[in-house]
Structures are given as C-alpha cells and as structure tokens.
Design a protein around this motif. Structure first.
Motif, PDB file in Angstrom:
ATOM      1  N   ASP A 279       0.844  -1.191   0.000  1.00 14.76           N
ATOM      2  CA  ASP A 279       0.000   0.000   0.000  1.00 14.76           C
ATOM      3  C   ASP A 279       0.887   1.253   0.000  1.00 14.76           C
ATOM      4  N   PRO A 280       0.315   2.435  -0.220  1.00 16.39           N
ATOM      5  CA  PRO A 280       1.129   3.649  -0.316  1.00 16.39           C
ATOM      6  C   PRO A 280       2.004   3.914   0.895  1.00 16.39           C
ATOM      7  N   GLN A 281       1.501   3.625   2.104  1.00 14.24           N
ATOM      8  CA  GLN A 281       2.288   3.886   3.305  1.00 14.24           C
ATOM      9  C   GLN A 281       3.558   3.038   3.326  1.00 14.24           C
ATOM     10  N   VAL A 282       3.420   1.782   2.938  1.00 13.42           N
ATOM     11  CA  VAL A 282       4.586   0.888   2.904  1.00 13.42           C
ATOM     12  C   VAL A 282       5.569   1.349   1.839  1.00 13.42           C
ATOM     13  N   ARG A 283       5.051   1.736   0.673  1.00 11.21           N
ATOM     14  CA  ARG A 283       5.939   2.158  -0.416  1.00 11.21           C
ATOM     15  C   ARG A 283       6.643   3.470  -0.072  1.00 11.21           C
TER      16      ARG A 283
END
Length: 389
Positions: free
Chosen positions: A122-126
């Motif tokens: 997800d965006p937070q991980v990326r």
C-alpha cells in the motif's frame, strides 16, 4: 553625445555571466589552465585568471598544483570544477523495487541504494521504503540536507503538472498520494515527480544508446508496455502528462500483448508471469515452436503501437527498453519487419543497455538539469552566500 551609462548592477551581472562561462568551460573537461579556459570562453586571460581565483575561494573550483617538469619554467596551474559543491538524487519508485542514485554536479554516481517492495504494497509501505532509501543515500554519502540540490522521483503512470498520477497507475493506492508535497515537507530542495517511461527516454539520450539522436521513441517492453517521447531534444510530457500513453487505446493491443507470453502452451503454471515470459524467451531460443509462436505474436502486437508512434512522430531512433529488452535478439529483427510493413519510413531500432537503472538515471538527469538552472538563475555569488550563511 554620451554613451550608455553602465551601472554597478550591470557590472555585477557581467561578472556573474563571465563566471558561469568559466564554470561551463571547466565542467566536463579535463583540468585546464587559464590559457585553455580563456581560449574556450573567449574571455581575456587576466579576466579568467581573476575569475578562477574567485571560483576557488568560493568552492566552485579546485586547483591542481603543477608537478615537476623537464621543460624550462614552472608548469601552469590547472583548475577543475568542484563537482562536490552539491549533489542530486534520482529515484525509481517501481512496482517491485525502490532504486536510488546519488550523483555529484558532474553527474558521477557516488552511491546506489536498492530496496525490494511487494507489488501489492500500500502507499504507506511504499513511501516508508522510499524514505529509507533516501535516508540511506544521505547516510552513506554523509550528505547534509543543504548539500542536496534536487530530488526527482520516477513513478509508473501518467504524471500531471502537480506530480500526481490521477489517471491510472499499477501502484496500489498511489493515485491518492501527493508525492511532491510528501517529499517537499522532508527535504529543502526542489522536488520533481515524472513518469518512468519518460525518464527512461531521457536516460537513453544522456547515457544510453540514443546519445546521437534528438528525436526518440522509447518503448518499454515488459509485462507492462509504455512509451516515452523526446522530440527536438526535449522530453514531451503533453498537456496532462499523458503523452506517449498510446497503449490506452485498446485497438493498439499493447494492453494484451504480454498475454501471448503468459499463455504460451507448455509454460509451467507454477512460475510467476515475469518468470513465465523469461521461460518463453529461453525456450524460443532453444527452438520450441510454441514459444517461438508466442514471441512472434507478442512482437506483432508490440509493433502496432510502435508503428503508430513512428508514423505520428517520425523519430530517428526507436529504443527498446524494459525487462524484455534482455531478449532483444528475439525481438528486434521481427519488430523491424513489422514496422517495414506498417510504416512509411522505419527508424533504426536499438536495444537499451541501461538495464533496470534507466528510470533512476533519467531522474538523476532531470535533477542535474534543475541544478544547472539553479546556477544560471540564482547565480554563483548568491549560491555561495547561501552556503556560507
């Protein structure tokens, strides 16, 4: 009748322009003497002598003292641009990886960092992986925040003027991310975000197989197909950042082209789509008829979009990039034949040699362009004063 009045501002601007001329003459050249710099810039030798001393005192140039010589007389000092006066970063935020490159102002890469990311992250991980990659760049090169002159990030999907990918992107949730705002809040330098295919095209003209060309169509050939365009030596983005996204037209068949490789008869069901394509290319090389048919059908579909771009733009060079460019020995010749059948004039087709660093290299080049523009617009004197403060 009196001549025009020269003001102090005029003289200061003239000195600034002369200093920039000497810096340009230093960059990209071997260490040079004052005489050589005077010849290269058209300035007088006394002027160049004074300018080089100022550039050295302000940290824009370094002196290489003469060594012993058998020639009568003392050898001349030589000067070189101090590329360590600033640094830039280029990052490829891909589906599977984060790849970051740090370079000095001459474009020499001084550090590379690579981190794997799950395709479904997800965006937070990326974004967290991006943060760690950039932090690694600072730590390993011992950079201070003020040493960074520009940061450019490449992402998948059309990028608009704000740096967002609102039209489409295969990165889960990324269309909701504002990467420019996110990074600007963390780093005190200009931040840019650009489409990965466009950056790969920039890299090919800078360090790749299209250095001799001003009109280039870059074709990303992989499990995703895309294109980047350079015309008259300038990267073309389009009004909304979607220039080159010809694959969105279903009749072009780029969206489904990789399926010929994924669905090749005999391919093991247990391997991933990426590995399945590699299996097909390897098996085709070994003479497997089904694999050769799959490759032929893939190239036929790839050629439809490539031909549309060639007919519209008439480029000098088509560059085949992306993961499938590693199998250029199986693709280039049939692609050329297909283009001969479809196009009025067939440009030279070349396979990229930059591997998976092309996007990060293109991002680096855009960061360097920003650094060059900063020197030109802000001026060396103002930059020197800012560094001292």
């Amino acid at each position: 009748m009196t001549g025009p009045i020269t003001t102090g501002t005029d003289l200061a601007r003239l000195r600034e322009l002369n200093s920039l001329s000497v810096v340009r003459a230093l960059r990209g050249n071997p260490p040079s003497t004052v005489t050589e710099l005077a010849s290269r810039t058209g300035l007088s030798r006394p002027s160049v002598d004074l300018i080089t001393q100022i550039l050295v005192s302000e940290g824009w140039a370094t002196v290489i003292e003469p060594t012993g010589s058998s020639v009568v007389g003392r050898p001349a000092r030589r000067y070189q641009f101090n590329a360590a006066a600033g640094y830039v970063i280029g990052v490829d935020v891909g589906v599977h990886k984060i790849l970051g490159l740090v370079a000095d102002l001459d474009g020499t890469v001084v550090h590379t960092v690579r981190r794997q990311v799950a395709p479904d992250a997800d965006p937070q991980v990326r974004l967290a992986a991006l943060d760690r990659a950039i932090a690694d760049c600072f730590t390993k090169t011992k950079l201070a925040p003020d040493d960074l002159w520009a940061l450019t990030v490449g992402v998948t999907g059309p990028v608009d003027a704000t740096g967002r990918t609102t039209l489409f992107t295969p990165l889960p949730g990324w269309s909701a991310v504002d990467p420019v705002a996110y990074l600007t809040a963390r780093y005190p330098c200009p931040v840019y975000v650009e489409n990965d295919c466009k950056l790969a095209a920039v890299a090919e003209r800078w360090h790749g197989v299209a250095q001799d060309a001003d009109d280039i169509v870059y074709v990303l050939a992989g499990m995703r197909t895309g294109a980047g365009l350079i015309l008259d030596g300038t990267l073309r983005r389009g009004y909304g950042g979607a220039a080159g996204e010809i694959g969105a037209l279903r009749a072009v068949r780029w969206l489904t082209a990789p399926s010929h490789l994924e669905n090749c008869p005999g391919a093991p069901e247990t391997i991933s789509p990426d590995d399945k394509a590699a299996w097909v290319f390897t098996t085709a090389r070994a003479g497997n008829a089904d694999a050769q048919t799959a490759v032929r059908r893939y190239v036929r579909d790839l050629a439809v979009g490539a031909a549309a771009l060639v007919l519209a733009l008439d480029p000098q060079v088509v560059v085949l990039g992306g993961g499938f460019s590693r199998s250029a020995d199986l693709i280039l010749e049939p692609l050329h034949r297909e283009l001969q059948r479809l196009c009025l004039r067939v440009p030279e087709i070349r396979a990229s040699t930059l591997g998976d660093e092309s996007v990060a290299l293109g991002a680096l080049r855009l960061s360097l362009d920003e650094a060059d523009q900063r020197m030109l617009s802000t001026g060396l004197s103002a930059l020197s004063a800012a560094r001292r403060s």
